[in-house]
Scaffold this motif. Structure first.
Motif, mmCIF file in Angstrom:
data_model
loop_
_atom_site.group_PDB
_atom_site.id
_atom_site.type_symbol
_atom_site.label_atom_id
_atom_site.label_comp_id
_atom_site.label_asym_id
_atom_site.label_seq_id
_atom_site.Cartn_x
_atom_site.Cartn_y
_atom_site.Cartn_z
ATOM 1 N N ILE A 179 0.845 -1.203 0.000
ATOM 2 C CA ILE A 179 0.000 0.000 0.000
ATOM 3 C C ILE A 179 0.877 1.249 0.000
ATOM 4 N N PHE A 180 0.531 2.196 -0.893
ATOM 5 C CA PHE A 180 1.303 3.428 -1.060
ATOM 6 C C PHE A 180 0.362 4.630 -1.130
ATOM 7 N N PRO A 181 0.888 5.838 -0.864
ATOM 8 C CA PRO A 181 0.033 7.032 -0.906
ATOM 9 C C PRO A 181 -0.529 7.275 -2.303
ATOM 10 N N ALA A 182 -1.736 7.838 -2.348
ATOM 11 C CA ALA A 182 -2.428 8.072 -3.624
ATOM 12 C C ALA A 182 -1.609 8.946 -4.569
ATOM 13 N N HIS A 183 -0.823 9.887 -4.005
ATOM 14 C CA HIS A 183 -0.107 10.823 -4.895
ATOM 15 C C HIS A 183 0.942 10.113 -5.745
ATOM 16 N N GLN A 184 1.314 8.865 -5.377
ATOM 17 C CA GLN A 184 2.307 8.143 -6.175
ATOM 18 C C GLN A 184 1.695 7.500 -7.429
ATOM 19 N N GLU A 201 -7.245 1.603 -6.543
ATOM 20 C CA GLU A 201 -7.503 2.429 -5.348
ATOM 21 C C GLU A 201 -8.006 1.558 -4.204
ATOM 22 N N TYR A 203 -9.196 2.319 -0.223
ATOM 23 C CA TYR A 203 -9.421 3.230 0.904
ATOM 24 C C TYR A 203 -8.579 4.510 0.798
ATOM 25 N N GLY A 204 -8.628 5.118 -0.404
ATOM 26 C CA GLY A 204 -7.951 6.392 -0.599
ATOM 27 C C GLY A 204 -6.467 6.284 -0.878
ATOM 28 N N GLN A 205 -5.928 5.069 -0.860
ATOM 29 C CA GLN A 205 -4.522 4.871 -1.192
ATOM 30 C C GLN A 205 -4.433 3.981 -2.430
ATOM 31 N N LEU A 206 -3.220 3.528 -2.763
ATOM 32 C CA LEU A 206 -3.139 2.598 -3.879
ATOM 33 C C LEU A 206 -2.511 1.308 -3.391
ATOM 34 N N SER A 207 -3.027 0.184 -3.867
ATOM 35 C CA SER A 207 -2.593 -1.131 -3.390
ATOM 36 C C SER A 207 -2.140 -1.983 -4.572
#
Length: 486
Positions: A179-184, A201, A203-207
């Motif tokens: 899991i990484f921040p969405a901005h990436q 996506e 829960y608001g992040q990227l997996s």
């Protein structure tokens, strides 16, 4: 028709191993080759990987992506098996000492998203004839590190109107999700629409794990029971709804054991070699283990072994709570592993309090792991959840009766030494149903009771050692899946 398949993973035994994933990726491709498939692997160019391959040669330059200044695809051979292995030589990303995922402070590298996006992207490029001499029909991605491969294949299919290859994604442990921040997301080069609940996506992040689960044509996991468990709220790690939605595409295929590596009759890492009919020599392995760890050298002490990451997932907090039961009954415990500092300290305190009965070594050592499995009477694998588990399979092969919690692959591979199962010649170990100290303690007591009945103990050991969990049957299932897709 010969199926061409590319296995994409972050590690592969014997080149690089931090856990069971490497054992699977080291053994499954050669097993598929034996069945007539044309299989290659793709790995990041970590120092140990580059050092361990023979005949490395450049195949093609890789376009500058994800911030890597220079990247080249190379092809070499794994000397142990002859497997053809592609590697991504990108020193910016992979030429780092120590753990492949964590820095010297044991913190995940800040650019892991880019490092492993490059792995998935390169797999999709190979499917599009990056190597003019070979292209896969099937891209088989393992765990979150390779989870972007199906997403890049899906993006290519959108662009070209058809998929360059079909994809299989295998979950080895749903709890590790990449899991990484969405901005990436913007750095991944995927179509904007892919950042969606129906996409990468989470829960608001990227997996990265979700990318594999969502975009792959077929999903597998490493045991039939775990395939059912991950579709439940309790074990779905937030992905149970997606997995239930894809239930028809999800198959549980049990991991196997590479018996060329794990076989007590040929194992050069253990003090004495033995077979089901020459079990007496196992006692030499036990005596050597007691000596190595400074335990009381009592041949009649029931010796429990643990080779594991020391985490709550592995149920070692439960074992620590039940340890007095082992010690007061005259048993012994040997632990090899590293992990949660609180568990490490709890076990070290027990070893300090009972130096003749409890011994702990922090870290991991492949040779010592073999010696513990060979020298133990019982191997404890009391996991809270366990996708497949390999330790109990090694234990069966070495006549170290597994003591396991009834979950995942543990439930699929060990039969409890209940009175009925003993009477029906089915018992191979000790299984407890409820994850609580009382249930584990009862299983420990059953182990002591059976150990006191020497003839039945020996018969159970022999039955355990005759179980066949080789890769042959599992490889056949994977090959059938590939054929269906191709």
């Amino acid at each position: 028709m010969t199926i061409r398949a590319l296995h994409v993973a972050s590690e592969l035994y014997p080149l690089l191993k931090t856990g069971g994933l490497a054992d699977v990726t080291g053994a499954l491709p050669p097993a598929l080759v034996e069945l007539g498939a044309d299989v290659r692997a793709l790995l990041p160019g970590f120092p140990a990987v580059l050092a361990g391959l023979a005949d490395l040669r450049p195949v093609a330059p890789l376009a500058r992506r994800f911030g890597a200044r220079e990247a080249t695809l190379e092809l070499g051979t794994l000397p142990a098996t002859g497997l053809a292995v592609y590697v991504i030589r990108a020193d910016d990303f992979y030429n780092r000492p120590g753990n492949p995922y964590l820095d010297s402070e044991h913190v995940p590298y800040g650019d892991n998203a880019q490092r492993f996006a490059l792995l998935g992207w390169a797999a999709a490029q190979l499917a599009q004839h990056l190597d003019s001499a070979w292209a896969p029909q099937i891209v088989h991605a393992h765990d979150w590190h390779a989870g972007m491969a199906p997403a890049y294949l899906a993006a290519a299919a959108q662009e070209r109107g058809r998929a360059p290859a079909r994809s299989v994604f295998t979950v080895h442990n749903l709890a590790y999700q990449g899991i990484f921040p969405a901005h990436q997301f913007g750095q991944l080069g995927l179509p904007p629409a892919f950042f969606d609940m129906h996409g990468v996506e989470f829960y608001g992040q990227l997996s990265f794990l979700k990318a594999g689960l969502y975009y792959a044509d077929r999903l597998t996991t490493v045991s039939p029971t775990y395939a059912r468990e991950i579709q439940t709220l309790a074990q779905g790690c937030g992905l149970d709804a997606l997995l239930r939605g894809r239930a028809r595409d999800l198959t549980g295929i049990l991991n196997g054991v590479d018996y060329s590596v794990w076989n007590p009759s040929t194992d050069t890492l253990i003090p004495a070699r033995y077979t089901p009919t020459r079990l007496a020599r196992k006692s030499a392995c036990k005596a050597a283990l007691q000596s190595r760890f400074g335990l009381a050298e009592k041949s009649d002490a029931l010796l429990f072994g643990v080779v594991s990451r020391l985490t709550e997932q592995k149920g070692l907090d439960l074992l620590l709570a039940a340890l007095p039961e082992i010690v007061t009954r005259g048993g012994q415990l040997v632990v090899l592993g590293t992990g949660d500092p609180a568990l490490e300290q709890g076990l070290m305190r027990a070893a300090h309090a009972h130096p003749e009965a409890v011994a702990v070594e922090r870290g991991f050592d492949e040779a010592l792991a073999h010696q513990i499995v060979a020298g133990s009477d019982v191997m404890a694998v009391p996991s809270r959840f366990e996708p497949c588990g390999l330790t109990q399979l090694y234990a069966l092969a070495y006549g170290a009766l597994p003591l396991v919690h009834c979950v995942g692959g543990l439930a699929d591979t060990v039969t409890d030494a209940s009175l009925e199962n003993l009477a029906d010649d089915l018992a191979t170990g000790f299984v407890f149903e409820r994850f609580e100290p009382r249930a584990l303690t009862a299983a420990i007591r059953r182990a002591f009771a059976l150990y006191g009945r020497h003839r039945e103990w020996r018969a159970t050991q022999q039955r355990a050692m005759r179980q066949d969990f080789g890769w042959g049957a599992s490889a056949q299932q994977y090959l059938a899946l590939y054929r269906e897709l191709a």
